[in-house]
Design a protein around this motif. Structure first.
Motif, short mmCIF file in Angstrom:
data_model
loop_
_atom_site.label_atom_id
_atom_site.label_comp_id
_atom_site.label_asym_id
_atom_site.label_seq_id
_atom_site.Cartn_x
_atom_site.Cartn_y
_atom_site.Cartn_z
N ASN A 164 1.20 -29.26 7.47
CA ASN A 164 0.40 -28.10 7.11
C ASN A 164 -0.06 -28.08 5.66
N CYS A 165 0.43 -28.99 4.86
CA CYS A 165 0.10 -29.02 3.43
C CYS A 165 -1.37 -29.38 3.24
N VAL A 166 -2.01 -28.73 2.28
CA VAL A 166 -3.42 -29.00 2.00
C VAL A 166 -3.62 -30.43 1.49
N ILE A 167 -2.57 -31.06 0.98
CA ILE A 167 -2.68 -32.43 0.47
C ILE A 167 -2.54 -33.46 1.59
N ASN A 168 -2.15 -33.04 2.79
CA ASN A 168 -2.14 -33.92 3.95
C ASN A 168 -3.59 -34.20 4.31
N GLY A 169 -3.92 -35.42 4.62
CA GLY A 169 -5.30 -35.77 4.95
C GLY A 169 -5.72 -35.22 6.31
N GLY A 220 -12.12 -29.70 12.36
CA GLY A 220 -11.19 -29.08 13.32
C GLY A 220 -9.76 -29.20 12.85
N GLU A 221 -9.41 -30.37 12.34
CA GLU A 221 -8.06 -30.58 11.82
C GLU A 221 -7.86 -29.82 10.51
N THR A 222 -8.89 -29.76 9.69
CA THR A 222 -8.83 -28.99 8.44
C THR A 222 -8.50 -27.53 8.73
N ASP A 223 -9.07 -27.00 9.80
CA ASP A 223 -8.84 -25.61 10.16
C ASP A 223 -7.37 -25.31 10.45
N THR A 224 -6.60 -26.30 10.86
CA THR A 224 -5.20 -26.07 11.19
C THR A 224 -4.29 -26.11 9.97
N HIS A 225 -4.79 -26.62 8.85
CA HIS A 225 -3.99 -26.73 7.63
C HIS A 225 -4.00 -25.42 6.85
N PHE A 226 -2.97 -25.26 6.03
CA PHE A 226 -2.94 -24.13 5.10
C PHE A 226 -3.82 -24.46 3.91
N ALA A 227 -4.21 -23.45 3.15
CA ALA A 227 -5.07 -23.65 1.98
C ALA A 227 -4.26 -23.87 0.72
N HIS A 228 -2.97 -24.07 0.83
CA HIS A 228 -2.17 -24.31 -0.37
C HIS A 228 -1.21 -25.46 -0.13
N ALA A 229 -0.72 -26.00 -1.23
CA ALA A 229 0.17 -27.16 -1.19
C ALA A 229 1.60 -26.74 -0.83
N CYS A 230 2.33 -27.63 -0.19
CA CYS A 230 3.73 -27.37 0.15
C CYS A 230 4.56 -27.35 -1.15
N VAL A 260 0.66 -16.48 0.99
CA VAL A 260 0.92 -16.35 -0.45
C VAL A 260 1.95 -15.24 -0.69
N GLN A 261 1.80 -14.12 0.01
CA GLN A 261 2.76 -13.01 -0.15
C GLN A 261 4.16 -13.45 0.25
N LYS A 262 4.30 -14.22 1.33
CA LYS A 262 5.61 -14.71 1.75
C LYS A 262 6.21 -15.62 0.67
N ASP A 263 5.38 -16.48 0.11
CA ASP A 263 5.87 -17.36 -0.98
C ASP A 263 6.29 -16.55 -2.19
N LEU A 264 5.53 -15.52 -2.53
CA LEU A 264 5.89 -14.67 -3.66
C LEU A 264 7.24 -13.98 -3.43
N ASN A 265 7.45 -13.52 -2.20
CA ASN A 265 8.72 -12.87 -1.88
C ASN A 265 9.89 -13.83 -2.00
N ILE A 266 9.68 -15.08 -1.69
CA ILE A 266 10.75 -16.09 -1.78
C ILE A 266 11.15 -16.34 -3.23
N ILE A 267 10.15 -16.42 -4.13
CA ILE A 267 10.48 -16.76 -5.51
C ILE A 267 10.88 -15.57 -6.37
N LYS A 268 10.78 -14.37 -5.84
CA LYS A 268 11.17 -13.18 -6.61
C LYS A 268 12.67 -13.09 -6.77
#
Length: 107
Positions: A42-47, A52-62, A99-107
């Motif tokens: 799911n990482c945006v850095i995965n090729g 169609g495959e791009t649509d399944t990826h997240f817009a941020h890096a792991c 992004v909100q989930k990630d923010l909650n993890i690092i708080k």
């Protein structure tokens, strides 16, 4: 942007094209910082092999790619994620939710 909107940029598919542009730009910018393709599916850095495959990826890096990026250029990850509030303003709700989930993890 026209290609990312399936060759017909309309008001109804603008966000789809914008999300694809964000994902592909983020991926290529990662390469500019010498980050190789990621194995996380799911990482945006995965090729991808097409939009169609791009649509399944997240817009941020792991988290591993975030660490790689942060080792090369120091930045405040909490501020970066907070600044991504524009996802919500552009009606990219699934990306803002992540992004909100990630923010909650690092708080």
């Amino acid at each position: 942007m026209y290609r990312f909107a399936d060759w017909s940029l309309t008001e109804s598919n603008f966000n789809k094209g914008l999300e694809r542009l964000i994902k592909i730009s983020s991926h290529e910018i990662g390469h500019m910082f010498r980050i190789s393709h990621c194995l996380n599916a799911n990482c945006v850095i995965n090729g991808t092999n097409g939009l169609g495959e791009t649509d399944t990826h997240f817009a941020h890096a792991c988290s591993l790619c975030q660490q790689k990026l942060n080792s090369g250029i120091r930045y405040n990850n909490r501020k970066r994620m907070t600044d991504l509030k524009h996802f919500e303003k552009q009606h990219l709700h699934s990306e803002w939710s992540r992004v909100q989930k990630d923010l909650n993890i690092i708080k």
